[in-house]
Scaffold this motif. Structure first.
Motif, short mmCIF file in Angstrom:
data_model
loop_
_atom_site.label_atom_id
_atom_site.label_comp_id
_atom_site.label_asym_id
_atom_site.label_seq_id
_atom_site.Cartn_x
_atom_site.Cartn_y
_atom_site.Cartn_z
N ASP A 1 -4.15 4.19 -14.28
CA ASP A 1 -3.41 2.94 -14.30
C ASP A 1 -3.49 2.24 -15.66
O ASP A 1 -3.33 1.04 -15.75
N ASN B 1 0.80 -1.22 0.00
CA ASN B 1 0.00 0.00 0.00
C ASN B 1 0.83 1.27 0.00
O ASN B 1 0.28 2.36 -0.06
N GLN C 1 -5.22 -4.50 -1.05
CA GLN C 1 -6.06 -3.31 -0.90
C GLN C 1 -7.35 -3.64 -0.15
O GLN C 1 -7.76 -2.90 0.74
N ALA D 1 -1.03 5.08 -0.54
CA ALA D 1 -1.55 6.08 -1.44
C ALA D 1 -2.82 5.61 -2.13
O ALA D 1 -3.72 6.39 -2.38
N SER D 2 -2.91 4.34 -2.45
CA SER D 2 -4.00 3.87 -3.29
C SER D 2 -5.36 3.89 -2.61
O SER D 2 -6.37 3.82 -3.26
N TYR E 1 -6.03 8.22 -3.04
CA TYR E 1 -5.84 8.97 -4.27
C TYR E 1 -6.11 8.07 -5.47
O TYR E 1 -5.97 6.86 -5.39
N THR E 2 -6.45 8.68 -6.59
CA THR E 2 -6.64 7.92 -7.82
C THR E 2 -5.53 8.29 -8.79
O THR E 2 -4.94 9.36 -8.70
N ARG E 3 -5.30 7.40 -9.72
CA ARG E 3 -4.26 7.63 -10.70
C ARG E 3 -4.61 6.85 -11.95
O ARG E 3 -5.25 5.81 -11.89
N PHE F 1 1.30 3.13 -5.68
CA PHE F 1 0.16 3.00 -6.57
C PHE F 1 0.25 1.64 -7.24
O PHE F 1 1.32 1.02 -7.27
N ARG F 2 -0.85 1.18 -7.77
CA ARG F 2 -0.87 -0.16 -8.36
C ARG F 2 0.16 -0.30 -9.47
O ARG F 2 0.90 -1.28 -9.54
N THR F 3 0.22 0.66 -10.39
CA THR F 3 1.16 0.55 -11.51
C THR F 3 2.61 0.54 -11.01
O THR F 3 3.44 -0.20 -11.54
N ASP F 4 2.91 1.35 -10.01
CA ASP F 4 4.27 1.37 -9.47
C ASP F 4 4.61 0.06 -8.79
O ASP F 4 5.72 -0.46 -8.94
#
Length: 158
Positions: free
Chosen positions: A154, A27, A108, A146-147, A150-152, A30-33
């Motif tokens: 992906d 956590n 998550q 962060a996830s 926040y949104t990002r 971010f998912r992509t990272d």
């Protein structure tokens, strides 16, 4: 002590023992990272494995089959080996991407349930957070991932 409080505290302890550290590490990103970092290690280890197999293949060709080192067609063989290594890396990247995305999503969900249990425990214990006014307020950076807050985008290729 309240029986419901004891049950919630037991669930929190079981979570901390089984998944806590692993989920907190996941956590942080971010998912992509998270998937990108995990895939880099997968690619590294798969590449090392492929190099080992190439070395075994070279030993077989030159020692067992008795192929002449100076008469050997290196260019064609290196192209064939390069295609093989690239194909193996692509396949392992696709498989590990699927695995790491599902691993991250499970972390998550578990961590979200953990936060809900903590909030419920705080309500039962009488540690209710003060209500915020509906006006403008600044959102603080989360401590536990962060996830969740926040949104990002992906959708980029991993």
């Amino acid at each position: 002590m309240n029986e419901e409080r004891i049950i919630i505290m037991s669930k929190l302890a079981v979570y901390d023992k089984n998944f806590g550290e692993k989920d907190r590490l996941a956590n942080r990103f971010f998912r992509t990272d998270y998937v990108y970092r995990k895939n880099m290690w997968t690619r590294f280890y798969v590449f090392i494995g492929c190099l080992f197999l190439v070395c075994v293949y070279a030993l077989r060709v030159f020692i067992v089959d008795g192929q002449d080192i100076f008469a050997f067609d290196y260019r064609d063989e290196l192209i064939r080996i390069g295609i093989y290594v690239l194909a193996v890396l692509v396949v392992y990247t696709l498989i590990s991407t699927k695995i790491y995305i599902s691993e991250f999503n499970r972390a998550q969900r578990r961590f979200g349930n953990y936060i809900k249990l903590i909030k419920l425990l705080n309500e039962i214990s009488g540690f209710v957070q003060p209500a915020q006014d509906t006006g403008e307020f600044e959102q603080e950076e989360p401590e536990d991932g962060a996830s969740l807050y926040y949104t990002r985008n992906d959708s980029k290729i991993l």
